[in-house]
Design an enzyme around this catalytic site. Structure first.
Site, mmCIF file in Angstrom:
data_model
loop_
_atom_site.group_PDB
_atom_site.id
_atom_site.type_symbol
_atom_site.label_atom_id
_atom_site.label_comp_id
_atom_site.label_asym_id
_atom_site.label_seq_id
_atom_site.Cartn_x
_atom_site.Cartn_y
_atom_site.Cartn_z
ATOM 1 N N TYR A 52 0.854 -1.200 0.000
ATOM 2 C CA TYR A 52 0.000 0.000 0.000
ATOM 3 C C TYR A 52 0.878 1.233 0.000
ATOM 4 O O TYR A 52 1.726 1.396 0.875
ATOM 5 C CB TYR A 52 -0.922 0.016 1.234
ATOM 6 C CG TYR A 52 -2.356 0.018 0.798
ATOM 7 C CD1 TYR A 52 -2.873 1.114 0.091
ATOM 8 C CD2 TYR A 52 -3.188 -1.067 1.038
ATOM 9 C CE1 TYR A 52 -4.179 1.104 -0.366
ATOM 10 C CE2 TYR A 52 -4.497 -1.077 0.577
ATOM 11 C CZ TYR A 52 -4.984 0.010 -0.123
ATOM 12 O OH TYR A 52 -6.266 -0.005 -0.571
ATOM 13 N N GLU A 54 -0.269 4.721 -0.710
ATOM 14 C CA GLU A 54 -1.027 5.963 -0.927
ATOM 15 C C GLU A 54 -0.122 7.165 -0.734
ATOM 16 O O GLU A 54 0.652 7.233 0.226
ATOM 17 C CB GLU A 54 -2.199 6.034 0.045
ATOM 18 C CG GLU A 54 -3.341 5.123 -0.360
ATOM 19 C CD GLU A 54 -4.487 5.160 0.643
ATOM 20 O OE1 GLU A 54 -4.257 5.556 1.796
ATOM 21 O OE2 GLU A 54 -5.602 4.779 0.257
ATOM 22 N N ASP A 198 -4.413 13.831 -25.732
ATOM 23 C CA ASP A 198 -4.618 12.451 -25.314
ATOM 24 C C ASP A 198 -3.882 11.562 -26.312
ATOM 25 O O ASP A 198 -4.378 11.292 -27.398
ATOM 26 C CB ASP A 198 -6.116 12.133 -25.275
ATOM 27 C CG ASP A 198 -6.387 10.702 -24.798
ATOM 28 O OD1 ASP A 198 -5.446 9.886 -24.792
ATOM 29 O OD2 ASP A 198 -7.548 10.409 -24.439
ATOM 30 N N THR A 224 -1.840 6.029 -22.535
ATOM 31 C CA THR A 224 -1.907 4.692 -21.947
ATOM 32 C C THR A 224 -0.555 4.037 -22.153
ATOM 33 O O THR A 224 0.168 4.356 -23.102
ATOM 34 C CB THR A 224 -2.986 3.799 -22.591
ATOM 35 O OG1 THR A 224 -2.662 3.628 -23.973
ATOM 36 C CG2 THR A 224 -4.371 4.397 -22.471
ATOM 37 N N LYS A 227 -0.756 0.387 -25.175
ATOM 38 C CA LYS A 227 -1.079 0.320 -26.612
ATOM 39 C C LYS A 227 0.236 0.290 -27.398
ATOM 40 O O LYS A 227 1.003 -0.639 -27.206
ATOM 41 C CB LYS A 227 -2.011 1.469 -26.973
ATOM 42 C CG LYS A 227 -3.362 1.331 -26.236
ATOM 43 C CD LYS A 227 -4.345 2.444 -26.532
ATOM 44 C CE LYS A 227 -5.611 2.256 -25.692
ATOM 45 N NZ LYS A 227 -6.570 3.371 -25.845
ATOM 46 N N ARG A 233 -0.955 -2.692 -18.686
ATOM 47 C CA ARG A 233 -2.205 -1.952 -18.826
ATOM 48 C C ARG A 233 -2.234 -0.821 -17.799
ATOM 49 O O ARG A 233 -2.162 -1.066 -16.590
ATOM 50 C CB ARG A 233 -3.372 -2.924 -18.599
ATOM 51 C CG ARG A 233 -4.753 -2.370 -18.839
ATOM 52 C CD ARG A 233 -5.727 -3.503 -19.059
ATOM 53 N NE ARG A 233 -5.348 -4.229 -20.279
ATOM 54 C CZ ARG A 233 -5.662 -3.832 -21.507
ATOM 55 N NH1 ARG A 233 -6.406 -2.768 -21.710
ATOM 56 N NH2 ARG A 233 -5.250 -4.526 -22.558
HETATM 57 C C1 LIG Z 1 -7.663 3.765 -25.130
HETATM 58 C C2 LIG Z 1 -7.920 5.211 -24.951
HETATM 59 C C3 LIG Z 1 -8.213 5.761 -23.692
HETATM 60 C C4 LIG Z 1 -8.556 4.927 -22.470
HETATM 61 O O1 LIG Z 1 -7.718 3.993 -22.056
HETATM 62 P P1 LIG Z 1 -8.203 2.856 -21.025
HETATM 63 O O2 LIG Z 1 -6.920 2.387 -20.463
HETATM 64 O O3 LIG Z 1 -8.972 1.864 -21.806
HETATM 65 O O4 LIG Z 1 -9.042 3.521 -19.988
HETATM 66 C C5 LIG Z 1 -8.335 7.134 -23.573
HETATM 67 N N1 LIG Z 1 -8.198 7.922 -24.646
HETATM 68 C C6 LIG Z 1 -7.947 7.442 -25.875
HETATM 69 C C7 LIG Z 1 -7.817 8.383 -27.015
HETATM 70 C C8 LIG Z 1 -7.818 6.062 -26.070
HETATM 71 O O5 LIG Z 1 -7.604 5.588 -27.294
#
Ligand SMILES: *Cc1c(COP(=O)(O)O)cnc(C)c1O
Length: 412
Positions: A52, A54, A198, A224, A227, A233
């Site tokens: 933990y 936090e 993003d 993220t 990807k 993840r």
């Molecule tokens: C995949 C994605 C997310 C969210 O990611 P998660 O890990 O699935 O919550 C946010 N923004 C964009 C543009 C994405 O392609």
């Protein structure tokens, strides 16, 4: 480890085995997926899950954090170096959480935000009415140009002048073209808006030098780690120092409790892997493979949205083949090719049906495939979709897909 699991929980052990076999023996073309390295998996499956933590390194709420503090320090330092950022928060559990953290830090409920239309490539967290973003904030949206099917920066600027948003979001979940961050910066400056990028999908391409880096242009960048970046993840936030305190407070205690320290450690491993020279070759190959796949599919008569791709993904208009996205996804599943249906710009079909497929090359490139294999995959897709209701054709394609994968196995 796997034998221990087999003894104590044969059911879950068997499921993991079968999922590994599925990933090894069928072609993975989901644009948001990848194959993490055994090193990332080792960090993620470690005793760090027990701790933990936090708070933030050297400012925790519990004892016993001296060791894991080092892991988070490394993850932060590596993320900043990889992207040239002033500050990084590596605790968001996912990309959606990273976006939520930014909104919580920099917006008030009801504030206006300009993002990309969800039915033209934007993400759920960019204002969908069924998502917290659409419920708590006042989203307006830009789309792609009707004929070019690409972002039209003049139109985005006009919308920004009309709407005067507090924040503009650049970035998408299904947009195959390079994004001009300098153009977005100029628009944001003109209307006095914050610019958030993003970069969930393209983070690995940015790290590997195959897409422009948004960090010099944006106030905030979210991404993220699972990807194109090929890590565990999870999510992360990069920002300028002036927003660091607000961002950190929003993530914890604002919206999350304890961080997933095993995942934070695995993020550090992934950032390290992405900083190596080989990762630059990987990112370049992902883009070359996407172009090769798009060209080969066009050669079979598919229409590629916007006429091609600059990144790791493409949107395929299936209408020339007279199949819907839903049918195509299902029949390709039978044929051993994993994809997802996706709306195309101005799609006449319903969102659960769609007229398109989104395909990406991040995973197959990790598995070692090159342009030659992309030509073969396009052929398999065309063969399957020309005979979508002929189970013997689909079975034959599945066999060929399996033969291809046996030469490019991600987890031997
Ligand atoms: C995949 C994605 C997310 C969210 O990611 P998660 O890990 O699935 O919550 C946010 N923004 C964009 C543009 C994405 O392609």
């Amino acid at each position: 480890m796997q034998t221990l699991l087999e003894q104590s929980d044969p059911q879950i052990s068997d499921i993991i085995d079968r999922e590994r076999i599925r990933q090894n023996t069928t072609i993975q073309l989901i644009a948001s997926e990848n194959f993490t390295s055994p090193a990332v998996i080792a960090a993620q499956g470690s005793v760090l899950t027990n701790k933990y933590s936090e708070g933030y390194p050297h400012k925790r709420y519990y004892g016993g954090n001296v060791v894991v503090d080092e892991a988070e320090d490394l993850a932060i330092e590596r993320a900043c170096n990889l992207f040239g950022a002033e500050h990084a928060n590596v605790q968001p559990h996912s990309g959606a959480n990273a976006n939520m953290g930014v909104f919580l830090a920099l917006l008030h409920p009801g504030d206006k935000v300009l993002g990309m239309r969800l039915d033209q490539g934007g993400h759920l967290t960019h204002g969908s009415p069924v998502n917290f973003s659409g419920r708590f904030y006042d989203f307006c949206a830009y789309g792609v140009h009707e004929s070019t099917e690409q972002l039209d920066y003049e139109e985005i600027a006009n919308l920004a002048r009309e709407e005067r948003p507090k924040m503009i979001i650049a970035g998408a979940t299904a947009y195959p073209r390079a994004i001009d961050f300098a153009a977005f910066r100029e628009i944001a400056d003109e209307v006095g808006a914050l610019l958030m990028v993003d970069a969930a999908h393209i983070a690995g391409l940015i790290a590997g030098g195959a897409h422009a880096n948004p960090v010099p242009f944006a106030d905030i960048v979210t991404f993220t780690t699972h990807k194109t970046l090929r890590g565990p993840r999870g999510g992360a936030i990069l920002c300028r120092d002036q927003y660091a305190t607000a961002i950190d407070k929003a993530v914890f205690p604002g919206m999350q409790g304890g961080p997933l320290m095993h995942v934070v450690a695995a993020k550090a491993v992934a950032f390290h892997e992405a900083s190596r020279p080989e990762f630059r070759d990987y990112a370049a190959s992902v883009v070359l493979n996407a172009s090769a796949l798009a060209n080969a599919l066009a050669g079979h008569g598919f229409r590629i949205i916007s006429g091609g791709t600059d990144n790791h993904l493409m949107l395929v208009d299936l209408r020339p083949f007279e199949v819907t996205g839903k049918v195509a996804q299902e029949c390709l599943d039978v044929a051993g090719i994993t994809t997802n249906k996706n709306a195309i710009p101005n799609d006449p079909a319903k969102p659960f049906v769609t007229s398109g497929l989104r395909l990406g090359t991040a995973a197959v490139t990790t598995a070692g495939m090159g342009e030659e294999q992309m030509v073969e995959i396009a052929e398999l897709i065309a063969t399957a979709l020309r005979s979508a209701d002929d189970s013997s054709v689909l079975a034959a394609v599945r066999e060929q897909a399996g033969a291809l994968c046996s030469k490019f196995t991600p987890y031997p």
